[in-house]
Design a protein around this motif. Structure first.
Motif, short mmCIF file in Angstrom:
data_model
loop_
_atom_site.label_atom_id
_atom_site.label_comp_id
_atom_site.label_asym_id
_atom_site.label_seq_id
_atom_site.Cartn_x
_atom_site.Cartn_y
_atom_site.Cartn_z
N UNK A 33 0.86 -1.24 0.13
CA UNK A 33 -0.06 -0.07 -0.15
C UNK A 33 0.88 1.30 0.03
N UNK A 34 1.78 1.12 0.66
CA UNK A 34 2.70 2.55 0.93
C UNK A 34 3.54 2.56 -0.65
N UNK A 35 3.91 1.45 -1.01
CA UNK A 35 4.56 1.51 -2.32
C UNK A 35 3.39 1.90 -3.46
N UNK A 36 2.44 1.62 -3.42
CA UNK A 36 1.38 2.16 -4.44
C UNK A 36 1.05 3.30 -4.39
N UNK A 37 0.94 3.94 -2.92
CA UNK A 37 0.58 5.41 -2.79
C UNK A 37 1.98 6.19 -3.25
N UNK A 38 3.05 5.65 -2.84
CA UNK A 38 4.32 6.45 -3.18
C UNK A 38 4.55 6.69 -4.68
N UNK A 39 4.18 5.69 -5.44
CA UNK A 39 4.24 5.64 -6.81
C UNK A 39 3.19 6.75 -7.50
N UNK A 88 -5.59 18.66 -3.21
CA UNK A 88 -5.88 17.58 -4.02
C UNK A 88 -6.07 16.04 -3.21
N UNK A 89 -5.23 16.03 -2.37
CA UNK A 89 -4.98 14.80 -1.70
C UNK A 89 -4.59 13.76 -2.43
N UNK A 90 -4.69 12.29 -2.23
CA UNK A 90 -3.97 11.22 -2.34
C UNK A 90 -5.04 10.00 -2.60
N UNK A 91 -6.58 10.32 -2.68
CA UNK A 91 -7.45 9.42 -2.64
C UNK A 91 -7.52 8.78 -1.28
N UNK A 92 -7.38 9.70 -0.07
CA UNK A 92 -7.24 9.01 1.31
C UNK A 92 -8.62 8.96 1.66
N UNK A 93 -8.74 8.10 2.73
CA UNK A 93 -9.96 8.11 3.55
C UNK A 93 -10.12 9.11 4.66
N UNK A 94 -11.46 9.27 4.68
CA UNK A 94 -11.81 10.20 5.86
C UNK A 94 -13.05 10.45 6.04
N UNK A 95 -13.88 11.08 7.01
CA UNK A 95 -15.37 11.56 7.18
C UNK A 95 -15.33 13.11 7.72
N UNK A 96 -16.41 13.50 7.33
CA UNK A 96 -16.66 14.91 7.85
C UNK A 96 -18.07 15.23 7.77
N UNK A 97 -18.92 14.73 6.80
CA UNK A 97 -20.02 15.02 6.70
C UNK A 97 -21.00 14.27 7.52
N UNK A 98 -20.41 13.13 7.95
CA UNK A 98 -21.09 12.00 8.91
C UNK A 98 -20.68 12.08 10.20
N UNK A 99 -21.12 11.54 11.21
CA UNK A 99 -20.70 11.25 12.68
C UNK A 99 -19.46 10.30 12.65
N UNK A 100 -18.81 10.41 13.73
CA UNK A 100 -17.74 9.25 13.85
C UNK A 100 -18.43 7.80 13.76
N UNK A 121 -2.00 6.17 1.57
CA UNK A 121 -2.49 7.60 1.26
C UNK A 121 -2.27 8.53 2.47
N UNK A 122 -2.47 7.99 3.69
CA UNK A 122 -2.47 8.58 4.86
C UNK A 122 -1.16 9.03 5.39
N UNK A 123 -0.27 8.14 5.30
CA UNK A 123 1.08 8.44 5.47
C UNK A 123 1.80 9.57 4.56
N UNK A 124 1.41 9.85 3.43
CA UNK A 124 1.78 10.73 2.71
C UNK A 124 1.10 12.26 2.79
N UNK A 125 -0.21 12.05 3.04
CA UNK A 125 -1.11 13.22 3.26
C UNK A 125 -0.83 13.73 4.69
N UNK A 126 -0.94 12.77 5.70
CA UNK A 126 -0.73 13.55 6.77
C UNK A 126 -2.13 13.94 7.66
#
Length: 232
Positions: free
Chosen positions: A98-104, A121-133, A195-200
């Motif tokens: 996963x790290x290699x794929x995101x790195x490339x 633009x991000x890196x296709x990372x996951x996350x939420x904001x409009x919905x609750x945890x 992706x999260x490791x690159x986007x932080x």
């Protein structure tokens, strides 16, 4: 080592092509918009993840089973179909892939001559904001649970067929269509980790949910099959 290398390659492909469908075409911007193209963006991204998984199921599946997902490996392990040693090896391989794929993906995008902003633009990372945890957790748990039900059923002794890979890919596609606006759809801790490791930032802060919820869903599905509640 062949099966571990296969898991590295398969996971790298899933992250590269799946997350690439969000970033290369700029579809991440459409996901949060009300334009007529937004539904098409959801379908296109969902197909990228689903079809990539289906393709890799035939590419590396004969070698490693094409888990390419720590949650899948945990579910298969709970169901009694994977050794503890292989579980550890698979998870490490998947995270590396996963790290290699995101790195490339990052290297290619950073070479955009018109300028590419990772923070924007991000890196296709996951996350939420409009919905609750809570909503995000339930979505990832339920999505992974049903995903594992399909995988464990399609790969059981009585359920395995030449089109098992297609069924699993279609399952991932449908899960993405339904959940992509909630969390970006993970159901795969490694896919979220890369992706999260690159986007932080926020992506890294929210990473815990994309590890805990999918694994919990996988454990629940694996336990049902181990107890032979739903296994053929």
């Amino acid at each position: 080592m062949k099966k571990y290398i296969a898991e590295v390659i398969g996971t790298a492909a899933l992250v590269f092509f799946g997350c690439g469908s969000v970033t290369f075409a700029g579809m991440g911007d459409l996901l949060g918009s009300s334009t007529p193209f937004a539904p098409l963006a959801v379908i296109a991204i969902s197909m990228a993840f689903g079809l990539t998984l289906a393709a890799m199921a035939y590419g590396v599946g004969p070698v490693s089973g094409c888990h390419v997902n720590p949650a899948v490996s945990v579910g298969v392990w709970v169901a009694g179909r994977l050794s503890t040693a292989d579980l550890v090896g698979y998870i490490i391989s998947q995270c590396i892939g996963a790290i290699i794929g995101a790195g490339v993906l990052y290297l290619i995008l950073s070479g955009h001559q018109g300028g590419w902003d990772l923070a924007k633009s991000g890196l296709g990372q996951n996350g939420w904001s409009e919905y609750s945890t809570t909503s995000a957790f339930i979505a990832e748990f339920v999505g992974t649970f049903f995903f594992l039900v399909v995988i464990l059923g399609a790969t059981s002794e009585k359920g395995v067929t030449p089109v098992a890979g297609v069924a699993i890919g279609v399952a991932l596609l449908v899960i993405h269509i339904n959940l992509i606006r909630v969390t970006g759809t993970s159901v795969n801790p490694a896919r979220s980790l890369g992706p999260a490791l690159f986007v932080g930032g926020k992506a890294l802060a929210q990473l815990w949910l994309f590890i805990v919820a999918p694994i919990a869903g996988a454990v629940a599905a694996g336990a049902l099959f181990r107890a032979k509640v739903i296994e053929p």
